[in-house]
Design an enzyme around this catalytic site. Structure first.
Site, mmCIF file in Angstrom:
data_model
loop_
_atom_site.group_PDB
_atom_site.id
_atom_site.type_symbol
_atom_site.label_atom_id
_atom_site.label_comp_id
_atom_site.label_asym_id
_atom_site.label_seq_id
_atom_site.Cartn_x
_atom_site.Cartn_y
_atom_site.Cartn_z
ATOM 1 N N CYS A 69 -12.838 61.193 -20.211
ATOM 2 C CA CYS A 69 -11.480 61.739 -20.100
ATOM 3 C C CYS A 69 -11.432 63.185 -20.592
ATOM 4 O O CYS A 69 -11.634 63.453 -21.776
ATOM 5 C CB CYS A 69 -10.537 60.842 -20.917
ATOM 6 S SG CYS A 69 -8.893 61.529 -21.196
ATOM 7 N N CYS A 72 -8.849 63.870 -23.287
ATOM 8 C CA CYS A 72 -9.297 63.253 -24.549
ATOM 9 C C CYS A 72 -10.288 64.166 -25.261
ATOM 10 O O CYS A 72 -10.186 64.378 -26.475
ATOM 11 C CB CYS A 72 -9.965 61.902 -24.290
ATOM 12 S SG CYS A 72 -8.897 60.647 -23.564
#
Length: 144
Positions: A69, A72
């Site tokens: 991600c 993230c």
């Protein structure tokens, strides 16, 4: 007599009772003797998360994330900074949703990164999307 706080060691998971006024005094674990606060988020799996959630008196701020991600990975340094600023009053935790899919399902994680703030084992608030360190810190302080 001062109030004591139960703090789960981020290294060996032993539960330590620390006088609240000594949280800032860099206490060490009574079992493994490592610092109870490192200024870094603690990576937990399903079993360890349940122990920290159920046995710690500290609020837990959990970052549900995944290695693939982009947002993230972008937020990870900000979460590190927030850990330095919020400890010892809040324990910051990282849960890799790829490695812990049952935990992600249990807490209804639909998008990542998602932050969930727990207090007393209950969800206090949740927020999806990447945030910078100041916003993470302000969000938590407003809720506590």
């Amino acid at each position: 007599m001062s109030e004591s706080v139960h703090v789960v060691c981020p290294h060996c998971d032993a539960v330590n009772r620390v006088p609240a006024e000594r949280l800032h005094a860099a206490p060490n674990c009574g079992k493994c003797h490592h610092p109870l606060f490192t200024g870094h988020p603690v990576a937990l799996d399903d079993r360890r998360f349940a122990h920290h959630l159920g046995r710690s008196d500290l609020p837990l701020l959990v970052d549900f994330w995944a290695p693939w991600c982009g947002p993230c990975r972008m937020m990870a340094p900000a979460f590190e900074v927030a850990a330095m600023r919020l400890e010892p009053w809040v324990r910051l935790v990282k849960i890799n949703t790829e490695d812990n899919p049952l935990l992600a399902a249990q807490w209804g994680i639909r998008s990542i990164p998602t932050l969930i703030l727990f207090r007393g084992g209950e969800v206090l608030a949740r927020q999806s999307g990447a945030m910078d360190a100041a916003r993470i810190e302000n969000w938590v302080r407003q809720l506590l």
